[in-house]
Motif scaffolding. Structure first.
Motif: not given
Length: 128
Positions: A65-73, A92-94, A98-102
């Protein structure tokens, strides 16, 4: 003494209106008891059959799951069954902006036997 018929009329139609409302709330709320079964009928592509396979351990599923959604979530929680593993994810925060991913999803569904992605979706009826 004409005030009593007025209040009888008001009470009668208020109670009838509330009855209709409560019947609708009761019927729709009772569907939540069958959420898993209804979700399986509505979204059969998000569930798999065992066919004699063994379940992956949670560490492997979380890594997939982490591999599929990284680095955005990132994974927040999971709930598992023999038909699917649902992950609750949050953005997560970009680091560059310095903004949160959509994100257009907050759930990631994986096959509990292979770790492959079955789908992504936003929201769940069980959360209100």
């Amino acid at each position: 003494m004409k005030i009593r018929p007025f209040w009888v009329f008001v009470r009668r139609y208020t109670v009838l209106g509330m009855t209709v409302f409560l019947v609708v709330v009761g019927l729709t709320g009772s569907l939540l008891a069958f959420y898993k079964e209804l979700d399986g009928v509505i979204n059969p592509h998000l569930y798999v059959e065992a066919h004699g396979r063994t379940l992956l351990n949670f560490d492997a599923l979380i890594k997939n799951a982490d591999d599929l959604i990284a680095p955005q979530a990132s994974v927040q929680s999971l709930w598992a069954s023999s038909a699917a593993v649902h992950f609750s994810v949050s953005p997560r925060q970009n680091e560059q902006t310095s903004q949160t991913f959509e994100l257009n999803y907050d759930q990631l569904i994986l096959d509990p036997y292979t770790g492959g992605e079955l789908g992504r979706r936003w929201g769940a009826i069980s959360e209100g």
